[in-house]
Design a protein around this motif. Structure first.
Motif, PDB file in Angstrom:
ATOM      1  N   ASP A   1     -41.677  40.627  32.848  1.00 23.52           N
ATOM      2  CA  ASP A   1     -41.056  39.327  32.982  1.00 23.52           C
ATOM      3  C   ASP A   1     -41.741  38.116  32.745  1.00 23.52           C
ATOM      4  OD1 ASP A   1     -38.692  40.312  33.540  1.00 23.52           O
ATOM      5  OD2 ASP A   1     -38.672  40.002  35.873  1.00 23.52           O
ATOM      6  N   ALA A   2     -43.235  38.226  33.127  1.00 23.08           N
ATOM      7  CA  ALA A   2     -43.886  37.010  33.103  1.00 23.08           C
ATOM      8  C   ALA A   2     -43.880  36.700  31.308  1.00 23.08           C
ATOM      9  CB  ALA A   2     -45.423  37.322  33.460  1.00 23.08           C
ATOM     10  N   TYR A   3     -44.414  37.742  30.520  1.00 22.26           N
ATOM     11  CA  TYR A   3     -44.351  37.596  28.943  1.00 22.26           C
ATOM     12  C   TYR A   3     -42.798  37.078  28.496  1.00 22.26           C
ATOM     13  CZ  TYR A   3     -44.492  38.729  24.093  1.00 22.26           C
ATOM     14  OH  TYR A   3     -44.463  38.571  22.811  1.00 22.26           O
ATOM     15  N   LEU A   4     -41.873  37.755  29.068  1.00 20.12           N
ATOM     16  CA  LEU A   4     -40.510  37.183  28.678  1.00 20.12           C
ATOM     17  C   LEU A   4     -40.166  35.838  28.866  1.00 20.12           C
ATOM     18  CD1 LEU A   4     -38.604  40.522  29.128  1.00 20.12           C
ATOM     19  CD2 LEU A   4     -39.401  39.436  27.064  1.00 20.12           C
ATOM     20  N   ASN A   5     -40.498  35.315  30.083  1.00 22.17           N
ATOM     21  CA  ASN A   5     -40.243  34.224  30.686  1.00 22.17           C
ATOM     22  C   ASN A   5     -41.274  32.958  29.825  1.00 22.17           C
ATOM     23  OD1 ASN A   5     -38.423  33.521  32.783  1.00 22.17           O
ATOM     24  ND2 ASN A   5     -39.657  35.295  33.961  1.00 22.17           N
ATOM     25  N   LEU A   6     -42.372  33.411  29.469  1.00 24.63           N
ATOM     26  CA  LEU A   6     -43.052  32.569  28.567  1.00 24.63           C
ATOM     27  C   LEU A   6     -42.595  32.565  27.024  1.00 24.63           C
ATOM     28  CD1 LEU A   6     -45.671  31.012  28.044  1.00 24.63           C
ATOM     29  CD2 LEU A   6     -46.775  33.016  27.285  1.00 24.63           C
ATOM     30  N   LEU A   7     -42.110  33.456  26.454  1.00 22.10           N
ATOM     31  CA  LEU A   7     -41.650  33.531  25.221  1.00 22.10           C
ATOM     32  C   LEU A   7     -40.327  33.053  25.156  1.00 22.10           C
ATOM     33  CD1 LEU A   7     -42.600  34.759  22.341  1.00 22.10           C
ATOM     34  CD2 LEU A   7     -41.543  37.018  22.936  1.00 22.10           C
TER      35      LEU A   7
ATOM     36  N   VAL B   1     -36.592  33.387  29.958  1.00 24.59           N
ATOM     37  CA  VAL B   1     -35.735  34.235  31.166  1.00 24.59           C
ATOM     38  C   VAL B   1     -36.610  35.566  31.015  1.00 24.59           C
ATOM     39  CG1 VAL B   1     -33.635  33.163  30.287  1.00 24.59           C
ATOM     40  CG2 VAL B   1     -34.386  35.091  29.019  1.00 24.59           C
ATOM     41  N   GLY B   2     -35.996  36.128  32.001  1.00 27.32           N
ATOM     42  CA  GLY B   2     -36.626  37.527  32.558  1.00 27.32           C
ATOM     43  C   GLY B   2     -36.000  38.498  31.871  1.00 27.32           C
ATOM     44  N   ARG B   3     -36.345  39.989  32.181  1.00 36.22           N
ATOM     45  CA  ARG B   3     -35.851  41.085  31.443  1.00 36.22           C
ATOM     46  C   ARG B   3     -34.372  41.211  31.753  1.00 36.22           C
ATOM     47  NH1 ARG B   3     -36.668  44.442  27.597  1.00 36.22           N
ATOM     48  NH2 ARG B   3     -38.974  44.146  28.217  1.00 36.22           N
ATOM     49  N   ASP B   4     -34.078  41.082  33.178  1.00 37.23           N
ATOM     50  CA  ASP B   4     -32.486  41.211  33.423  1.00 37.23           C
ATOM     51  C   ASP B   4     -31.696  40.372  32.321  1.00 37.23           C
ATOM     52  OD1 ASP B   4     -33.436  38.770  34.658  1.00 37.23           O
ATOM     53  OD2 ASP B   4     -31.900  39.173  36.180  1.00 37.23           O
TER      54      ASP B   4
END
Length: 146
Positions: free
Chosen positions: A43-49, A52-55
């Motif tokens: 989630d941290a990586y997805l939020n940065l990139l 939003v989060g995985r869900d």
């Protein structure tokens, strides 16, 4: 040439867009998003990139995939549009070689599309969203990707 049509709707719980996608556009969006959101991405990586989060990523991936035989309509929230723009523009950065040259062949082999297809989709989304937000009432815009 692909045409995106966004109807900006500010009623109810917030702004959203209705988009009509061709199956090839849905496949390109799905590929860009799934490439950025590999299974090991947290989630941290997805939020940065992607913002939003995985869900949220997984939910949109599910909506984009499927046996689309023809054009289909999909409703997108602003955060989902942002996520798609990020995924489309981020993908190319993974194929820049040490000398700063972009490797089109590797991009095409890995993602199944050409970079200009991703760039055209990103531009069409950006243009349609921009016009929709510049219009104070519900409005349909058409942004063309070449």
């Amino acid at each position: 040439m692909a045409t995106f049509s966004f109807a900006h709707d500010v009623s109810g719980s917030g702004a959203s867009f209705s988009a009509r996608l061709l199956p090839s556009e849905a496949r390109a969006l799905h590929e860009a998003l799934s490439y950025c959101a590999r299974t090991e991405a947290d989630d941290a990586y997805l939020n940065l990139l992607l913002g939003v989060g995985r869900d949220v990523v997984d939910a949109l991936l599910t909506r984009l995939c499927g046996p689309h035989a023809g054009p289909f309509d999909i409703r997108l929230r602003p955060d989902e549009l942002h996520m798609l723009l990020c995924a489309l523009t981020n993908a190319a950065t993974h194929f820049v070689q040490a000398g700063g040259e972009f490797c089109q062949e590797s991009f095409h082999i890995r993602l199944g599309h050409f970079r200009q297809d991703f760039d055209a989709l990103a531009l069409a989304i950006n243009n349609a969203a921009y016009v929709a937000y510049e219009t104070p009432t519900t409005h349909v815009t058409h942004a063309v990707a070449e």
